[in-house]
Design a protein around this motif. Sequence first.
Motif, PDB file in Angstrom:
ATOM      1  N   PRO A 222      -5.428  28.989  40.373  1.00  0.00           N
ATOM      2  CA  PRO A 222      -6.326  28.094  41.124  1.00  0.00           C
ATOM      3  C   PRO A 222      -7.772  28.556  41.068  1.00  0.00           C
ATOM      4  O   PRO A 222      -8.693  27.743  41.027  1.00  0.00           O
ATOM      5  N   LEU A 223      -7.965  29.887  41.027  1.00  0.00           N
ATOM      6  CA  LEU A 223      -9.329  30.411  40.959  1.00  0.00           C
ATOM      7  C   LEU A 223      -9.984  30.023  39.647  1.00  0.00           C
ATOM      8  O   LEU A 223     -11.156  29.640  39.611  1.00  0.00           O
ATOM      9  N   ILE A 224      -9.212  30.109  38.534  1.00  0.00           N
ATOM     10  CA  ILE A 224      -9.792  29.796  37.226  1.00  0.00           C
ATOM     11  C   ILE A 224     -10.220  28.335  37.172  1.00  0.00           C
ATOM     12  O   ILE A 224     -11.332  28.007  36.756  1.00  0.00           O
ATOM     13  N   PHE A 225      -9.329  27.449  37.614  1.00  0.00           N
ATOM     14  CA  PHE A 225      -9.675  26.024  37.616  1.00  0.00           C
ATOM     15  C   PHE A 225     -10.985  25.797  38.386  1.00  0.00           C
ATOM     16  O   PHE A 225     -11.939  25.216  37.865  1.00  0.00           O
ATOM     17  N   ALA A 226     -11.008  26.257  39.620  1.00  0.00           N
ATOM     18  CA  ALA A 226     -12.186  26.015  40.456  1.00  0.00           C
ATOM     19  C   ALA A 226     -13.420  26.700  39.891  1.00  0.00           C
ATOM     20  O   ALA A 226     -14.523  26.137  39.903  1.00  0.00           O
ATOM     21  N   ALA A 227     -13.231  27.911  39.369  1.00  0.00           N
ATOM     22  CA  ALA A 227     -14.385  28.658  38.859  1.00  0.00           C
ATOM     23  C   ALA A 227     -14.960  27.988  37.612  1.00  0.00           C
ATOM     24  O   ALA A 227     -16.183  27.940  37.438  1.00  0.00           O
ATOM     25  N   MET A 228     -14.093  27.448  36.746  1.00  0.00           N
ATOM     26  CA  MET A 228     -14.607  26.747  35.571  1.00  0.00           C
ATOM     27  C   MET A 228     -15.400  25.521  36.018  1.00  0.00           C
ATOM     28  O   MET A 228     -16.436  25.177  35.437  1.00  0.00           O
TER      29      MET A 228
ATOM     30  N   ILE B  34     -21.383  24.533  46.714  1.00  0.00           N
ATOM     31  CA  ILE B  34     -20.543  25.289  47.644  1.00  0.00           C
ATOM     32  C   ILE B  34     -19.476  24.365  48.229  1.00  0.00           C
ATOM     33  O   ILE B  34     -18.738  24.741  49.107  1.00  0.00           O
ATOM     34  N   GLY B  35     -19.410  23.133  47.690  1.00  0.00           N
ATOM     35  CA  GLY B  35     -18.364  22.211  48.116  1.00  0.00           C
ATOM     36  C   GLY B  35     -17.071  22.387  47.332  1.00  0.00           C
ATOM     37  O   GLY B  35     -16.123  21.619  47.522  1.00  0.00           O
ATOM     38  N   LEU B  36     -17.015  23.399  46.456  1.00  0.00           N
ATOM     39  CA  LEU B  36     -15.801  23.630  45.664  1.00  0.00           C
ATOM     40  C   LEU B  36     -14.562  23.707  46.549  1.00  0.00           C
ATOM     41  O   LEU B  36     -13.512  23.174  46.221  1.00  0.00           O
ATOM     42  N   GLU B  37     -14.723  24.397  47.676  1.00  0.00           N
ATOM     43  CA  GLU B  37     -13.612  24.570  48.606  1.00  0.00           C
ATOM     44  C   GLU B  37     -13.069  23.206  49.054  1.00  0.00           C
ATOM     45  O   GLU B  37     -11.869  22.959  49.013  1.00  0.00           O
ATOM     46  N   GLY B  38     -13.975  22.323  49.449  1.00  0.00           N
ATOM     47  CA  GLY B  38     -13.560  21.003  49.895  1.00  0.00           C
ATOM     48  C   GLY B  38     -12.958  20.182  48.762  1.00  0.00           C
ATOM     49  O   GLY B  38     -12.027  19.410  48.974  1.00  0.00           O
TER      50      GLY B  38
ATOM     51  N   GLY C 167     -12.033  28.374  47.119  1.00  0.00           N
ATOM     52  CA  GLY C 167     -13.205  27.765  46.506  1.00  0.00           C
ATOM     53  C   GLY C 167     -14.404  28.704  46.552  1.00  0.00           C
ATOM     54  O   GLY C 167     -15.174  28.801  45.601  1.00  0.00           O
ATOM     55  N   PHE C 168     -14.521  29.416  47.667  1.00  0.00           N
ATOM     56  CA  PHE C 168     -15.634  30.357  47.804  1.00  0.00           C
ATOM     57  C   PHE C 168     -15.423  31.572  46.900  1.00  0.00           C
ATOM     58  O   PHE C 168     -16.370  32.099  46.323  1.00  0.00           O
ATOM     59  N   ILE C 169     -14.156  32.014  46.796  1.00  0.00           N
ATOM     60  CA  ILE C 169     -13.885  33.148  45.898  1.00  0.00           C
ATOM     61  C   ILE C 169     -14.180  32.744  44.463  1.00  0.00           C
ATOM     62  O   ILE C 169     -14.715  33.531  43.673  1.00  0.00           O
ATOM     63  N   ALA C 170     -13.848  31.490  44.117  1.00  0.00           N
ATOM     64  CA  ALA C 170     -14.118  31.012  42.763  1.00  0.00           C
ATOM     65  C   ALA C 170     -15.619  31.051  42.481  1.00  0.00           C
ATOM     66  O   ALA C 170     -16.065  31.450  41.404  1.00  0.00           O
ATOM     67  N   LEU C 171     -16.379  30.646  43.479  1.00  0.00           N
ATOM     68  CA  LEU C 171     -17.835  30.678  43.342  1.00  0.00           C
ATOM     69  C   LEU C 171     -18.308  32.118  43.131  1.00  0.00           C
ATOM     70  O   LEU C 171     -19.178  32.394  42.297  1.00  0.00           O
TER      71      LEU C 171
END
Lengths: 293, 372
Positions: free
Chosen positions: A19-25, A38-42, A215-219
């Motif tokens: 999940p981190l890779i998806f969001a981080a990409m 910073i809306g990645l989480e949402g 989402g925040f960790i991905a950021l």
Amino acid sequence: MADFFDINLLKAILRMATPLIFAAMGGLICERSGVMNIGLEGMMLTGAFVAVLGTYYLHNPWWGLLCALISGALVGLIHAFWSIGLRSDQIVTGTAINLLAAGITIFLCQRLWQQSGRSPQVETLPNVTSGVNVLVPIAFLLVPVVWYFLRTTKPGLRLMASGESPQAAESVGIAVDKLRYVAVMTSGMFAAAGGAYLSIGSLSLFTRDMTAGRGFIALAAVIFGNWMPIGTLGACLLFAGSQALQVQAQIKGIGISTDLLLALPYLLTLIALAGFVRNSRPPAGLGQHPTTH
Amino acid sequence: MSDSLRSRGLTMTVLTSVAAVAVALLVGAIFILLSQQNPVTAYKALLEGAFGSRRAIGETLAASTPYIFGGLAFAVAYRAGLFNIGIEGQMVMGGLAAGVFAAWNLDLPRVLYIPCALLVAAVAGGIWGAIAGALKAVSGAHEVITTIMLNYLAFQVLSYTLLRTEGWLPVNPQLQATKPSSPDARLPNILSGTRLHAGLLLGLLMALLVWYLLFRTTFGYRLRTVGLSKGAAAYAGMRWGATITIAMFISGALGGLGGASETLGLLGQQYNAPQGYGFASIAVGLVGRNNPFGVVLAALLFGTLRSGSTAMQNQAGTSKELVLVLQGLVILAFAALAASGRVQSWWAKRRGQRFDEGTDTVGVEPGVAPEL
């Protein structure tokens, strides 16, 4: 200690990194185009919810995944419209998206299934081998794709130019705003895929706030990876590794200090930001617009 | 600026705030309609739940209290050109510090114990905030990212302290909380029959102090100048790095006091459960136009929503998470209205007219462009 590093630990790292890779990409593409997200989480949370919603009503997790991707693009569109179209502050918009996603998902959960904060069980996407969902290899494949796109393709290079200097990009005829719309919507789709992995990949239901800060960790991973796909992948693996080690240590009953492992992603990111990591440099045009209203 | 212009600017500000809230409530009503309920019934239940009785009013004011601190914390940082997303973590650090300090049962009289506990909380929250300020000053690290990281670190510190330090700190790992505060460290109740505590008065006092600091002191002037233009401030010989670090310390200290107000006032001990006021504080600050008195009004609005939402859920069956939705909508409505103001002034400028004097500098746009 010999059986501490077993195949299950490796699988756990892959699972937690997905999940981190998806969001981080997603975050990477968005930030590279010059828009802070910073809306990645949402966006992840929305994807996680809509994936279950789609699977529940269409009886097929693949359709659920598609619904999640569409929902992610739509949330991305909201972020894009406000932060690019209306020139609102990108942090403000991202915050609003996080609040809205947290509220609406629980609100709808209660409305549709009369359960506060959890959905009924739904079918999940298939596993490729035991304990490894099909979305896991897809996430890892996404990294070279993003790398190739940004490094070699025309739209990718234009996207990076928009992020480095929107004014200069605009002056050579690049439609910066249009590119950014696409980038932000794509980031929403990727983040939603990460959310969908949580709800219809590793679990089979939605629970309230199930993204729990990923989402925040991905950021953070994007920053720690210095806005580069490969570096970001490394950061995701590092963060997932610290989580997986902590779980493994608990399972095996080994008394290493797991608290520090949990805090590691945040500490490392702070250290990176503090300038102890060489060459940590964000896109120069982050948060800037090609023209001011 | 003449008085008439100033009052016109004020009217505009108030009108925008009211309009944004109205838009948010309207869109919220659509949500309620979509879920096949009556928005009028729902909002009526919300209002009655918030103001229908003496107890309800007490609860509403108690619910508003943390928003006052959070909104003030956001406002101070914002005026210095910084986005403090880390209020949640600063509240946790303040609440934890106050909770531990109060649970030690020190042999102090009440008049000393409470101020000392509050001071400890303010310093703990302040340091947590100042870290982000100093990082920005030294290496340019964007405060949004650092404060998010500091939030999660604060949560780790909280659970570590509550679960692993039983031997030397007054904590109860079974309950995942600090031991109950000494009665001499508790903020007294100020409305019998309700849970309203002196934290509200402290919050109002802080609003006054923040107003004085921002608008009546040299440091406040420096802080606002730095927030409006880093370049101009540097030209005037103001030290940007030191100013933003101190601003973040004050912001964090206000957050820490907010955490302490919950711990020493409402709950009596610090639990391993961040309360989630941090992100809503951003909305409070924006709705209050980052003006201390505006923040107090906005905090009352958010407190009303929060305390009335339970009644709304019980009586109209509308999920109380609608409040989160409303908060998000308020932010979006604000951003959109600010944007429409910008578009108007852009038009006016284009047509060679005088720049709209009603536009205030404190819109949704931050004083400095985000730079990571």
